[in-house]
Design a protein around this motif. Structure first.
Motif, PDB file in Angstrom:
ATOM      1  N   GLY A 135      21.559  19.981  67.190  1.00 55.40           N
ATOM      2  CA  GLY A 135      20.504  18.915  67.766  1.00 55.40           C
ATOM      3  C   GLY A 135      19.179  19.597  68.680  1.00 55.40           C
ATOM      4  O   GLY A 135      18.591  19.829  68.270  1.00 55.40           O
ATOM      5  N   SER A 136      18.884  17.958  69.289  1.00 55.87           N
ATOM      6  CA  SER A 136      17.492  17.549  69.952  1.00 55.87           C
ATOM      7  C   SER A 136      17.867  17.608  71.463  1.00 55.87           C
ATOM      8  O   SER A 136      17.120  18.395  71.933  1.00 55.87           O
ATOM      9  N   PHE A 137      19.064  17.224  71.909  1.00 57.41           N
ATOM     10  CA  PHE A 137      19.392  16.944  72.677  1.00 57.41           C
ATOM     11  C   PHE A 137      18.051  17.219  74.535  1.00 57.41           C
ATOM     12  O   PHE A 137      17.890  17.615  74.654  1.00 57.41           O
ATOM     13  N   LEU A 181      13.708  25.087  58.977  1.00 52.25           N
ATOM     14  CA  LEU A 181      14.520  25.141  58.870  1.00 52.25           C
ATOM     15  C   LEU A 181      16.477  25.158  59.392  1.00 52.25           C
ATOM     16  O   LEU A 181      16.461  26.630  59.360  1.00 52.25           O
ATOM     17  N   LEU A 182      17.004  24.376  59.704  1.00 49.57           N
ATOM     18  CA  LEU A 182      18.770  24.784  60.371  1.00 49.57           C
ATOM     19  C   LEU A 182      19.497  25.526  58.767  1.00 49.57           C
ATOM     20  O   LEU A 182      19.510  26.363  59.955  1.00 49.57           O
ATOM     21  N   ALA A 183      18.744  25.228  57.097  1.00 49.47           N
ATOM     22  CA  ALA A 183      19.536  26.166  56.586  1.00 49.47           C
ATOM     23  C   ALA A 183      19.098  27.497  56.413  1.00 49.47           C
ATOM     24  O   ALA A 183      20.267  28.665  55.836  1.00 49.47           O
ATOM     25  N   VAL A 221      28.809  21.228  62.555  1.00 49.26           N
ATOM     26  CA  VAL A 221      28.940  20.781  62.988  1.00 49.26           C
ATOM     27  C   VAL A 221      28.437  19.853  63.931  1.00 49.26           C
ATOM     28  O   VAL A 221      27.976  20.308  64.486  1.00 49.26           O
ATOM     29  N   LYS A 222      28.537  18.518  63.284  1.00 50.20           N
ATOM     30  CA  LYS A 222      28.383  17.295  63.582  1.00 50.20           C
ATOM     31  C   LYS A 222      29.409  16.128  64.025  1.00 50.20           C
ATOM     32  O   LYS A 222      30.074  15.932  63.418  1.00 50.20           O
ATOM     33  N   GLY A 223      28.662  15.488  64.936  1.00 51.25           N
ATOM     34  CA  GLY A 223      28.979  14.235  64.937  1.00 51.25           C
ATOM     35  C   GLY A 223      29.136  13.150  64.432  1.00 51.25           C
ATOM     36  O   GLY A 223      27.753  13.121  63.992  1.00 51.25           O
ATOM     37  N   SER A 227      22.808   7.701  72.512  1.00 50.19           N
ATOM     38  CA  SER A 227      21.613   8.223  72.330  1.00 50.19           C
ATOM     39  C   SER A 227      21.500   8.773  73.411  1.00 50.19           C
ATOM     40  O   SER A 227      21.063   8.183  74.449  1.00 50.19           O
ATOM     41  N   SER A 228      20.986   9.838  73.217  1.00 47.71           N
ATOM     42  CA  SER A 228      19.249  10.661  74.248  1.00 47.71           C
ATOM     43  C   SER A 228      18.351   9.527  74.592  1.00 47.71           C
ATOM     44  O   SER A 228      17.592   9.401  75.435  1.00 47.71           O
ATOM     45  N   SER A 229      18.120   8.786  73.746  1.00 48.18           N
ATOM     46  CA  SER A 229      16.906   7.713  73.444  1.00 48.18           C
ATOM     47  C   SER A 229      16.884   6.799  75.006  1.00 48.18           C
ATOM     48  O   SER A 229      16.598   6.398  75.801  1.00 48.18           O
ATOM     49  N   MET A 230      18.311   5.836  74.937  1.00 48.12           N
ATOM     50  CA  MET A 230      19.194   5.254  75.702  1.00 48.12           C
ATOM     51  C   MET A 230      19.267   5.693  77.307  1.00 48.12           C
ATOM     52  O   MET A 230      19.040   5.316  77.690  1.00 48.12           O
TER      53      MET A 230
HETATM   54  N1  COA Z   1      26.323  11.684  71.105  1.00 47.76           N
HETATM   55  C1  COA Z   1      25.934  11.189  71.341  1.00 47.76           C
HETATM   56  N2  COA Z   1      24.660  11.072  71.424  1.00 47.76           N
HETATM   57  C2  COA Z   1      25.198  11.983  69.533  1.00 47.76           C
HETATM   58  C3  COA Z   1      25.564  12.755  68.898  1.00 47.76           C
HETATM   59  C4  COA Z   1      26.881  12.589  69.594  1.00 47.76           C
HETATM   60  N3  COA Z   1      27.276  12.972  69.252  1.00 47.76           N
HETATM   61  N4  COA Z   1      24.776  13.194  67.812  1.00 47.76           N
HETATM   62  C5  COA Z   1      23.751  13.329  67.470  1.00 47.76           C
HETATM   63  N5  COA Z   1      23.278  12.276  68.398  1.00 47.76           N
HETATM   64  C6  COA Z   1      21.480  11.728  69.087  1.00 47.76           C
HETATM   65  C7  COA Z   1      21.052  12.039  69.359  1.00 47.76           C
HETATM   66  O1  COA Z   1      20.918  11.871  70.942  1.00 47.76           O
HETATM   67  C8  COA Z   1      19.952  11.624  69.183  1.00 47.76           C
HETATM   68  O2  COA Z   1      19.423  10.292  69.727  1.00 47.76           O
HETATM   69  P1  COA Z   1      18.090   9.362  70.112  1.00 47.76           P
HETATM   70  O3  COA Z   1      17.696   9.672  68.943  1.00 47.76           O
HETATM   71  O4  COA Z   1      17.864   8.391  71.359  1.00 47.76           O
HETATM   72  O5  COA Z   1      17.502  10.662  70.597  1.00 47.76           O
HETATM   73  C9  COA Z   1      20.160  11.280  67.712  1.00 47.76           C
HETATM   74  O6  COA Z   1      22.027  10.776  67.948  1.00 47.76           O
HETATM   75  C10 COA Z   1      19.226  12.274  66.862  1.00 47.76           C
HETATM   76  O7  COA Z   1      20.300  13.390  67.240  1.00 47.76           O
HETATM   77  P2  COA Z   1      19.440  14.749  67.022  1.00 47.76           P
HETATM   78  O8  COA Z   1      19.568  15.546  67.461  1.00 47.76           O
HETATM   79  O9  COA Z   1      17.982  14.369  67.454  1.00 47.76           O
HETATM   80  O10 COA Z   1      18.730  14.913  65.807  1.00 47.76           O
HETATM   81  P3  COA Z   1      19.660  14.653  63.909  1.00 47.76           P
HETATM   82  O11 COA Z   1      21.040  14.393  64.455  1.00 47.76           O
HETATM   83  O12 COA Z   1      19.212  14.282  63.580  1.00 47.76           O
HETATM   84  O13 COA Z   1      19.293  15.954  63.536  1.00 47.76           O
HETATM   85  C11 COA Z   1      18.820  18.229  63.221  1.00 47.76           C
HETATM   86  C12 COA Z   1      18.931  17.252  64.630  1.00 47.76           C
HETATM   87  C13 COA Z   1      18.088  19.403  64.172  1.00 47.76           C
HETATM   88  C14 COA Z   1      19.747  19.266  63.716  1.00 47.76           C
HETATM   89  C15 COA Z   1      17.863  18.312  62.402  1.00 47.76           C
HETATM   90  O14 COA Z   1      16.806  17.716  61.966  1.00 47.76           O
HETATM   91  C16 COA Z   1      17.457  19.444  61.782  1.00 47.76           C
HETATM   92  O15 COA Z   1      18.333  19.984  61.267  1.00 47.76           O
HETATM   93  N6  COA Z   1      15.951  19.820  61.922  1.00 47.76           N
HETATM   94  C17 COA Z   1      15.783  21.308  61.199  1.00 47.76           C
HETATM   95  C18 COA Z   1      14.260  20.935  60.190  1.00 47.76           C
HETATM   96  C19 COA Z   1      14.776  20.888  58.615  1.00 47.76           C
HETATM   97  O16 COA Z   1      16.572  21.944  58.663  1.00 47.76           O
HETATM   98  N7  COA Z   1      15.391  19.314  57.943  1.00 47.76           N
HETATM   99  C20 COA Z   1      15.990  19.357  57.650  1.00 47.76           C
HETATM  100  C21 COA Z   1      17.026  18.668  57.594  1.00 47.76           C
HETATM  101  S1  COA Z   1      18.432  18.453  55.921  1.00 47.76           S
END
Ligand code: COA
Length: 160
Positions: free
Chosen positions: A9-11, A73-75, A87-89, A128-131
């Motif tokens: 995540g970005s966290f 890339l995450l993969a 693992v994602k929420g 969310s983090s932006s909130m």
């Molecule tokens: N509780 C609270 N907030 C949550 C949450 C949870 N369980 N899960 C996600 N969020 C929020 C985050 O706070 C974030 O909020 P924001 O947009 O207000 O800042 C938002 O959801 C998005 O989360 P974020 O972690 O920024 O991004 P993502 O879920 O879209 O994915 C990666 C992040 C790192 C997994 C993804 O960008 C990635 O894999 N990047 C690498 C490049 C890559 O491989 N790209 C191809 C992907 S197929």
């Protein structure tokens, strides 16, 4: 079997929603790698070092959790680390389409990779983090949204 998973995540910054997912993953799996994305195309509010530091403090008591950063890339990163499960929420139905798309793309890029979704805690579905950034920057109370141990540092950084 020793099962290692990755929570990416970005966290920016870590919230109680993230911590809920990480804590539950740590109970379900042997080792959890929390991977902070270094995205050169974006300027985060908190630097990579700050995000890692806040996460380290937030997950302090969880011995099987480690924090790392990754680029690209995450993969590919999962392949390099030998990790086969992400693992994602999922906070709401609105998360599903995007998360499903990412899970499928990741699997195409690395067929060994599985994505496991945990239903977010009811208190985190709106979070969310932006909130958090917006509320804190306007002087609002974020104590119900971020881990208590890092609350003051987040507020200090975001106060305008
Ligand atoms: N509780 C609270 N907030 C949550 C949450 C949870 N369980 N899960 C996600 N969020 C929020 C985050 O706070 C974030 O909020 P924001 O947009 O207000 O800042 C938002 O959801 C998005 O989360 P974020 O972690 O920024 O991004 P993502 O879920 O879209 O994915 C990666 C992040 C790192 C997994 C993804 O960008 C990635 O894999 N990047 C690498 C490049 C890559 O491989 N790209 C191809 C992907 S197929």
């Amino acid at each position: 079997m020793n099962k290692t998973v990755i929570c990416p995540g970005s966290f920016d910054p870590v919230t109680l929603g993230h911590l809920d997912i990480i804590t539950r993953a740590a109970k379900m799996f042997d080792r959890v790698i929390v991977a902070v994305l270094v995205n050169s195309a974006k300027t985060p509010t908190f630097s990579t070092e700050e995000r890692i530091e806040l996460l380290r403090e937030a997950v302090g008591g969880l011995e099987n959790v480690e924090i790392v950063s990754f680029k690209g890339l995450l993969a590919e990163y999962c392949k390099k680390c030998g990790v086969g499960t992400i693992v994602k929420g999922l906070r709401a139905v609105s998360d599903f389409e995007y998360e499903f798309q990412m899970a499928l793309a990741n699997k195409k890029l690395n067929p060994e990779l599985e994505t496991v979704f945990l239903a977010a805690d009811a208190d985190s579905t709106f979070l969310s983090s932006s909130m958090v950034r917006e509320i804190a920057s306007m002087g609002g109370d974020i104590s119900n949204f971020v881990p208590a141990c890092v609350h003051d540092r987040i507020v200090e950084r975001l106060r305008k």
